[in-house]
Design a protein around this motif. Structure first.
Motif, PDB file in Angstrom:
ATOM      1  N   LEU A  89      -6.207   3.680  12.789  1.00 61.04           N
ATOM      2  CA  LEU A  89      -4.665   4.024  13.149  1.00 61.04           C
ATOM      3  C   LEU A  89      -3.660   4.521  12.243  1.00 61.04           C
ATOM      4  O   LEU A  89      -3.895   4.237  11.015  1.00 61.04           O
ATOM      5  CB  LEU A  89      -4.170   2.484  13.738  1.00 61.04           C
ATOM      6  CG  LEU A  89      -2.800   2.460  14.227  1.00 61.04           C
ATOM      7  CD1 LEU A  89      -2.736   3.142  15.882  1.00 61.04           C
ATOM      8  CD2 LEU A  89      -2.179   1.051  14.486  1.00 61.04           C
ATOM      9  N   VAL A  90      -3.131   5.645  12.857  1.00 63.82           N
ATOM     10  CA  VAL A  90      -2.270   6.410  11.825  1.00 63.82           C
ATOM     11  C   VAL A  90      -0.882   5.599  11.856  1.00 63.82           C
ATOM     12  O   VAL A  90      -0.181   5.542  12.741  1.00 63.82           O
ATOM     13  CB  VAL A  90      -2.116   7.857  12.250  1.00 63.82           C
ATOM     14  CG1 VAL A  90      -1.060   8.766  11.456  1.00 63.82           C
ATOM     15  CG2 VAL A  90      -3.606   8.365  12.050  1.00 63.82           C
ATOM     16  N   ASN A  91      -0.388   5.620  10.458  1.00 64.70           N
ATOM     17  CA  ASN A  91       1.052   4.717  10.360  1.00 64.70           C
ATOM     18  C   ASN A  91       1.206   5.082   8.678  1.00 64.70           C
ATOM     19  O   ASN A  91       0.473   5.063   8.041  1.00 64.70           O
ATOM     20  CB  ASN A  91       1.121   3.414  10.610  1.00 64.70           C
ATOM     21  CG  ASN A  91       0.306   2.468  10.066  1.00 64.70           C
ATOM     22  OD1 ASN A  91       0.588   2.367   8.748  1.00 64.70           O
ATOM     23  ND2 ASN A  91      -0.759   1.884  10.800  1.00 64.70           N
ATOM     24  N   SER A  92       2.483   4.995   8.802  1.00 63.16           N
ATOM     25  CA  SER A  92       2.925   5.399   7.267  1.00 63.16           C
ATOM     26  C   SER A  92       2.585   4.235   6.049  1.00 63.16           C
ATOM     27  O   SER A  92       2.382   4.596   4.994  1.00 63.16           O
ATOM     28  CB  SER A  92       4.516   5.505   7.174  1.00 63.16           C
ATOM     29  OG  SER A  92       5.074   4.201   7.492  1.00 63.16           O
ATOM     30  N   ARG A  93       2.301   3.143   6.540  1.00 62.42           N
ATOM     31  CA  ARG A  93       1.850   2.049   5.639  1.00 62.42           C
ATOM     32  C   ARG A  93       0.495   2.349   5.099  1.00 62.42           C
ATOM     33  O   ARG A  93      -0.007   1.977   4.194  1.00 62.42           O
ATOM     34  CB  ARG A  93       1.910   0.658   6.271  1.00 62.42           C
ATOM     35  CG  ARG A  93       3.406   0.205   6.865  1.00 62.42           C
ATOM     36  CD  ARG A  93       3.312  -1.106   7.413  1.00 62.42           C
ATOM     37  NE  ARG A  93       2.360  -1.276   8.554  1.00 62.42           N
ATOM     38  CZ  ARG A  93       2.811  -1.125   9.639  1.00 62.42           C
ATOM     39  NH1 ARG A  93       4.145  -0.650   9.878  1.00 62.42           N
ATOM     40  NH2 ARG A  93       2.106  -0.928  10.791  1.00 62.42           N
ATOM     41  N   LEU A  94      -0.240   3.121   5.864  1.00 62.37           N
ATOM     42  CA  LEU A  94      -1.649   3.334   5.556  1.00 62.37           C
ATOM     43  C   LEU A  94      -1.658   4.229   4.159  1.00 62.37           C
ATOM     44  O   LEU A  94      -2.570   4.077   3.476  1.00 62.37           O
ATOM     45  CB  LEU A  94      -2.411   4.077   6.620  1.00 62.37           C
ATOM     46  CG  LEU A  94      -4.105   4.344   6.721  1.00 62.37           C
ATOM     47  CD1 LEU A  94      -4.699   3.087   6.588  1.00 62.37           C
ATOM     48  CD2 LEU A  94      -4.298   5.300   7.538  1.00 62.37           C
ATOM     49  N   PHE A  95      -0.860   5.061   4.210  1.00 55.38           N
ATOM     50  CA  PHE A  95      -0.988   6.065   3.044  1.00 55.38           C
ATOM     51  C   PHE A  95       0.075   5.800   1.967  1.00 55.38           C
ATOM     52  O   PHE A  95       0.172   6.465   0.917  1.00 55.38           O
ATOM     53  CB  PHE A  95      -0.261   7.440   3.358  1.00 55.38           C
ATOM     54  CG  PHE A  95      -1.214   7.864   4.697  1.00 55.38           C
ATOM     55  CD1 PHE A  95      -2.192   8.497   4.247  1.00 55.38           C
ATOM     56  CD2 PHE A  95      -0.836   7.754   5.967  1.00 55.38           C
ATOM     57  CE1 PHE A  95      -3.222   8.983   5.293  1.00 55.38           C
ATOM     58  CE2 PHE A  95      -1.813   8.291   7.043  1.00 55.38           C
ATOM     59  CZ  PHE A  95      -2.911   8.807   6.743  1.00 55.38           C
ATOM     60  N   GLY A  96       1.025   4.611   2.052  1.00 54.10           N
ATOM     61  CA  GLY A  96       1.791   4.170   0.766  1.00 54.10           C
ATOM     62  C   GLY A  96       3.020   4.089   1.334  1.00 54.10           C
ATOM     63  O   GLY A  96       3.657   3.862   2.358  1.00 54.10           O
TER      64      GLY A  96
END
Length: 258
Positions: A89-96
């Motif tokens: 799932l793509v979301n900003s929390r995944l990338f920091g």
């Protein structure tokens, strides 16, 4: 064989908006090789990944279209590199840390499908590169680089001659190797600017790096003599020479299109 080669050589692109799943998948006997990745927003939402919620004109004016996160490539490598498939799932929390709170973002991934078993050969500038496969197998080129990469090559040490180390690559190396070697049992080519042009500054020593596999030729597979001969639309038996000509035409056409 032609279908397998076309899938391996293809450059894949996938994207997903915030809140959506991104799914990467490669064909049998290959794994994912991440080439590049982008997470953020550089185009307005009405062009890509529109917001799911209504926005006032004032809110749209404040939308950040110069927003990106440099950790997306490493995250994609961690999640998907060398796997047959991956999904998340793509979301900003995944990338920091969120690079632009309040702005809807998206992920774009560029990848290729690398054969599980492959060979790599390097030839220094002006040396001859020879590729060969065993009997009943033919060459399938995966990638080809002529020039100088940042990592360099142990076989061909960098000779600076007072010039800075700058990456430079020929844009036609892959197409030339496909034309010269695809579908053949063996081939040879000089790693020279005469063949590939010179993508670098004068004086920079270059090298040719080719990654390839050896695939079994379909027209040399064992024949079941208990089965009746195959017929084409004109009701004529399809022999070995016809299948060889068909494969040759397919490979030639694919190389030309590429």
């Amino acid at each position: 064989l032609a279908g397998y080669i076309s899938q391996v050589l293809k450059n894949y692109t996938d994207h997903a908006c915030d809140g959506e799943y991104v799914s990467l998948r490669c064909p049998h006997r290959t794994t994912i090789s991440i080439q590049s990745s982008f997470y953020g927003r550089i185009v307005p939402s009405h062009q890509m990944c529109p917001s799911r919620y209504p926005h006032s004109y004032a809110t749209l004016i404040k939308e950040d279209v110069a927003c990106s996160l440099g950790t997306s490539l490493q995250k994609m490598l961690d999640e998907c590199q060398d796997r047959r498939s991956c999904q998340f799932l793509v979301n900003s929390r995944l990338f920091g840390a969120d690079p632009c709170p309040g702005t809807g973002k998206y992920l774009i991934v560029w990848y290729k499908c690398r054969p599980n078993e492959y060979k790599s050969k390097v030839a220094c500038e002006d040396d001859k590169l020879r590729l060969s496969c065993k009997k009943s197998m033919v060459i399938a080129i995966y990638s080809a680089i002529f020039g100088r990469t940042q990592g360099g090559s142990l076989e061909c040490p960098y000779q600076s001659l007072g010039m800075p180390m700058i990456e430079c690559q020929s844009a036609t190396a892959l197409q030339l190797m496909i034309k010269r070697c695809h579908g053949k049992r063996s081939c040879s080519i000089y790693a020279s600017t005469y063949e590939f042009g010179d993508p670098c500054y004068p004086g920079i020593r270059k090298h040719l790096n080719v990654i390839y596999t050896c695939e079994i030729t379909p027209f040399l597979l064992p024949v079941d003599e208990t089965q009746p001969p195959a017929f084409n639309s004109s009701m004529e038996p399809v022999g070995v020479s016809t299948e060889m000509a068909l494969l040759s035409n397919i490979l030639a056409a694919y190389a030309f299109i590429t």
